[in-house]
Design an enzyme around this catalytic site. Sequence first.
Site, mmCIF file in Angstrom:
data_model
loop_
_atom_site.group_PDB
_atom_site.id
_atom_site.type_symbol
_atom_site.label_atom_id
_atom_site.label_comp_id
_atom_site.label_asym_id
_atom_site.label_seq_id
_atom_site.Cartn_x
_atom_site.Cartn_y
_atom_site.Cartn_z
ATOM 1 N N GLY A 128 -19.112 17.858 30.230
ATOM 2 C CA GLY A 128 -19.594 16.485 30.228
ATOM 3 C C GLY A 128 -18.994 15.548 31.243
ATOM 4 O O GLY A 128 -19.523 14.452 31.442
ATOM 5 N N ARG A 133 -34.294 16.372 38.823
ATOM 6 C CA ARG A 133 -33.525 15.296 38.181
ATOM 7 C C ARG A 133 -34.122 13.901 38.385
ATOM 8 O O ARG A 133 -34.181 13.126 37.427
ATOM 9 C CB ARG A 133 -32.053 15.341 38.630
ATOM 10 C CG ARG A 133 -31.357 16.654 38.246
ATOM 11 C CD ARG A 133 -29.862 16.649 38.512
ATOM 12 N NE ARG A 133 -29.187 15.695 37.674
ATOM 13 C CZ ARG A 133 -28.790 14.488 38.038
ATOM 14 N NH1 ARG A 133 -28.926 14.096 39.291
ATOM 15 N NH2 ARG A 133 -28.239 13.675 37.181
ATOM 16 N N TYR A 151 -34.975 12.292 34.900
ATOM 17 C CA TYR A 151 -34.030 11.287 34.390
ATOM 18 C C TYR A 151 -33.997 10.029 35.240
ATOM 19 O O TYR A 151 -33.090 9.204 35.058
ATOM 20 C CB TYR A 151 -32.587 11.821 34.403
ATOM 21 C CG TYR A 151 -32.341 13.200 33.912
ATOM 22 C CD1 TYR A 151 -32.553 13.533 32.573
ATOM 23 C CD2 TYR A 151 -31.843 14.178 34.762
ATOM 24 C CE1 TYR A 151 -32.278 14.810 32.116
ATOM 25 C CE2 TYR A 151 -31.562 15.456 34.308
ATOM 26 C CZ TYR A 151 -31.783 15.766 32.985
ATOM 27 O OH TYR A 151 -31.499 17.026 32.535
ATOM 28 N N CYS A 183 -48.579 17.277 43.483
ATOM 29 C CA CYS A 183 -49.626 16.354 43.035
ATOM 30 C C CYS A 183 -49.233 15.653 41.739
ATOM 31 O O CYS A 183 -49.799 15.902 40.665
ATOM 32 C CB CYS A 183 -50.927 17.119 42.847
ATOM 33 S SG CYS A 183 -51.324 18.100 44.301
ATOM 34 N N TYR A 200 -27.689 21.435 38.182
ATOM 35 C CA TYR A 200 -28.997 21.125 37.605
ATOM 36 C C TYR A 200 -30.032 20.895 38.704
ATOM 37 O O TYR A 200 -30.938 20.074 38.560
ATOM 38 C CB TYR A 200 -28.905 19.935 36.628
ATOM 39 C CG TYR A 200 -27.842 20.174 35.578
ATOM 40 C CD1 TYR A 200 -28.051 21.124 34.578
ATOM 41 C CD2 TYR A 200 -26.616 19.517 35.612
ATOM 42 C CE1 TYR A 200 -27.071 21.398 33.635
ATOM 43 C CE2 TYR A 200 -25.627 19.780 34.666
ATOM 44 C CZ TYR A 200 -25.866 20.714 33.681
ATOM 45 O OH TYR A 200 -24.893 20.986 32.759
#
Length: 436
Positions: free
Chosen positions: A248, A333, A337, A363, A391
């Site tokens: 984290g 990402r 997000y 598209c 990621y």
Amino acid sequence: MKLPAHFDYREDRLHIEQLAVEDIATRFGTPCYVYSKAALLENFASYQDACARFYAHGQTLVCYALKANSNLALIDLLARQGAGFDIVSAGELKRVVSAGGPGVAGRVIFSGVGKSRAEMQYALEQGIRCFNVESVSELHHLNEVAGRCGRRAPVSLRVNPDVDAKTHPYISTGLKENKFGVAFDDARAAYQLARSLPHLDVIGIDCHIGSQLLDDAPLIEALDKLIGLIDQLAAEGIEIHHLDLGGGIGIRYGDEAPGEAPVRVADYLQRVFARIDAWRAARHAGKPLTVMFEPGRSLVGNAGILLTRVEVLKPGSSKNFAVVDAAMNDLMRPAMYEAWHGVAPARPGTGEVRSWDIVGPVCESGDWLARGRELALAEDDLLAILSAGAYGMTMASNYNTRPRAAEVMVDGDQAYLIRERETAEQLFAGERLLPG
Ligand SMILES: *Cc1c(COP(=O)(O)O)cnc(C)c1O
């Protein structure tokens, strides 16, 4: 713009370690993920060194969370440094077993909220270190599979400590309303159940409260809750041998507020071990406790970039679009997000400086990589999307039948292809026409 360590401009050309990114793009094509071996090893060493410096009273194990970037070359490099691995699927375990060398399974922990029985069986056969169990139902499934295989399953319960990680809702995992882990208030009953099941060995406790945390206060809060629980369990005769705090720790992407910066790994670990040592001195002395971590992003995020070339410039009255050859399928990402990534040109531009939205050819209006960047762009310019090591490739898809990018690892003045660019033919090789 501040560049991550091991990236810099030399004679006006962007370099990764000793190599100009232009030369890498010429050799391997674009889009292309490029990683710095030195950055990766340095990031891992920051965990290892802090463990060695600040924890003298037990073992530690740093388990790389493979889902951040699961390329075999990274697994191999980290395994050689003594890393363990945090996996979330049988597929990831197959990668570790294939690249990590003999005995590596003994350093693997298996997280995830929905492990299938087949995955459990495979992991048991490989002899992994621990299952991080996330529900009462999973305890029963694992007990049943272990019984069937004639093995005992080592388990830790992923406890949901109900702390607010203060990060993006999609990457926050330690609140009551998240799907992860066993609710804090149900944990003792779940441990009692686990102890009563004949094919399980209760060995640990774990949590993982979210990702891209800039501040470690929520992690320390979670640690305190877990420590309290270990004491309660001890009073009930359940001995916990390892404490796993999850991953984290965030990285610097470049859009942090002034004065805001990710906590330093060494500072975080120092606080963790100080807490644990104080607690052991007060109540728990003598019994060894292994401390584990599951970092992903903080090991690889700033070790990688995504190289992409400008295909088309579309200046307009309300927006200027630079359409590049990387897209949301390569780096999800931003679309997923609204994540911010720095954009660094391979060399200073010669065109007029304007505010550009860097978008892909897919598209979807959600297909963008960066918005409103002041850049001097021309077609065919080469750009580096920064902080793309975590990621990035692992979340890539083949949407629009776009073959996935190549991956390259730089070591000093050498570049190595660590994953070939996919071909379109590979993408539909498994497909079949109807008969007739
Ligand atoms: C994703 C994940 C990690 C890694 O998180 P980072 O934020 O990348 O450090 C660790 N543990 C578990 C259980 C995870 O799901």
